[in-house]
Design an enzyme around this catalytic site. Structure first.
Site: not given
Ligand SMILES: [Zn+2]
Length: 496
Positions: A57, A92, A244, A249
């Site tokens: 970016d 931008d 999960c 996990c």
């Protein structure tokens, strides 16, 4: 999805990406440059120790945060070329959440100006350059920006999703923004959504046509002790069991995780959160392959009332989505009641059934369309259909729950014969469907109408038809208790 990596403070060991099969990450060229003052630019893959695709970016988000970043647009393009990025973004000017329409318009113009300047300066054609669409929450400006940027030869387009919008759960605005961008941009190029956030909303943005996105949520949530799932967020402090069974996990319990030192806890949570995102992506891709993405959206609305609003807004754009929905899918669709009435396949049926050539002045025979499909193959319908179908003065139509009227001629077309539906037994639903069937019958200007009436639906239809017009003479026959052979014989006897 590109996990966002802080170039100066990576929390996750790159080895983990390789093991988890994550092939693309995103980092920030501006922060990278700022973190290494005076150092010559170095290959970004080497810096991050990552051999896959790296997107960078430009620092536009930092403009939004600090107002100014002290780097020129041309400079950041050259820097991205020197660090050998795979996907680069021009600098931008983000519109943000708080701009008024005038400022939004200015950011659109300024981004277009910077795009033209960047395109002149770009030397590396092997890098995929991203053209950002601006306009923020001002939809007209987003549409204008998409058209302007779409004229310029970027490989990928991107839409900035203001973080505030996501945090305030203003998904309705987000939907309008994405649709406005999609309508203006060339459909042959991918659209990237910046800062897509939480896995629970991924199916919605994919359905709207976002092809790529990046997310830092996995790390930001982990920092605050939050555990991501496809259905929402849980606080680690409150979890008794992990739902999960990912590699993280599976090896630890919530209690054990809570007792870890902060950096280690944050790292493990980040890894689970990331795997939860990628697991959601697998679910989405599989749903697309099966033609069930819309079903996933409807299912997901039960995770959070805000998603109900999200889908309600998407539904407003159903005619647009319909244009890009396959006409035939490998599997049938599901109709879950009223919520499914606006799915693109239903919109398509309602629109296209009016194009069928009308055979006016015949006798219309209305038969109940039950669970067995195609409707004419129902053992209670088949004996009647086989005696009536070839009569030139008879037109057969089934009255069905999911689609209302289904003319015999369309009975075997997709998705009519492949739709799973359920009967909610709500009187208003019967009345609504009966109204659609009656409207269809009226359009045929029939000579006679035979209604083989069954249940409350049949009753509602009888009421609707007799109220429709005086000229319409309805001959009602109770389906229940009478044999199909006798019913059809009595219809044939009364045919004029
Ligand atoms: Zn997990």
């Amino acid at each position: 999805m590109f996990p966002v990596v802080d170039p100066n403070l990576p929390i996750i060991d790159p080895k983990f990406y390789r093991e988890a099969g994550i092939s693309a990450i995103m980092t920030n060229a501006y922060l990278l440059k700022r973190g290494r003052p005076g150092q010559p630019p170095k290959d970004i893959h080497e810096t991050l120790d990552f051999k896959g695709t790296v997107a960078t970016d430009s620092g536009a988000y930092q403009i939004l945060e600090y107002g100014h970043v002290g780097v020129r647009p041309a400079e950041i393009v050259a820097y991205q070329e020197k660090i050998d990025t795979d996907i680069g973004v021009i600098l931008d000017l983000p519109t943000g959440f708080h701009s008024d329409a005038r400022r939004a318009g200015w950011t659109v113009d300024e981004t277009v100006r910077r795009a033209d300047e960047a395109l002149k300066r770009i030397k590396r054609k092997d890098i995929l350059w991203v053209g950002p669409v601006q306009g923020g929450i001002h939809i007209k400006e987003v549409a204008r920006s998409a058209i302007e940027m779409g004229k310029r030869p970027f490989s990928i387009y991107a839409l900035g999703s203001p973080t505030e919008l996501m945090e305030a759960q203003r998904f309705d605005v987000l939907v309008d923004m994405i649709v406005a961008a999609k309508k203006g941009l060339p459909h042959s190029r991918p659209l990237h959504l910046f800062g897509a956030g939480h896995p629970s909303m991924f199916p919605f943005i994919v359905a709207l046509g976002c092809d790529m996105f990046d997310s830092a949520a996995y790390a930001l949530y982990a920092r605050r002790g939050r555990y991501l799932t496809s259905d929402g967020t849980q606080e680690l402090a409150e979890i008794e069991e992990f739902s999960c069974m990912c590699r993280i996990c599976d090896r630890t319990t919530p209690g054990e995780m809570r007792r870890l030192d902060l950096p280690e806890k944050e790292q493990l949570l980040s890894k689970h959160n990331l795997l939860a995102c990628f697991s959601e992506l697998r679910r989405i891709r599989e749903a697309i392959r099966r033609g069930h993405l819309w079903d996933l959206l409807e299912h997901r609305t039960y995770a959070n009332p805000a998603f109900k609003k999200f889908l309600a807004k998407i539904v407003q754009h159903s005619p647009f989505l319909e244009r890009f929905t396959p006409t035939v899918k490998p599997r049938g669709i599901s109709h879950f009641g009223k919520a499914s009435d606006d799915r693109p396949e239903m919109v398509r049926y309602n629109e296209r059934k009016s194009r069928i050539p009308m055979e006016r002045g015949k006798a219309v025979v209305l038969l109940p369309g039950r669970w067995r499909r195609p409707y004419h193959e129902d053992p209670r319908n088949l004996p009647m259909v086989s005696k009536l179908a070839n009569r030139p003065n008879v037109s057969i139509c089934f009255y069905t729950i999911p689609f209302g009227p289904v003319p015999m001629e369309l009975d075997e077309t997709f998705p009519l014969a492949q739709t799973e539906s359920f009967d909610s037994h709500e009187p208003t639903m019967y009345e609504e469907r009966a109204c659609q069937v009656a409207a269809w019958v009226k359009r045929l200007s029939p000579k006679q109408v035979f209604l083989v009436s069954e249940g409350e639906y049949g009753g509602a239809l009888r009421k609707e038809l007799s109220g429709a017009t005086r000229q319409l003479k309805v001959i009602g026959i109770q389906a229940k208790g009478s044999k199909p052979d006798l019913i059809v014989d009595s219809i044939i006897r009364r045919l004029r």
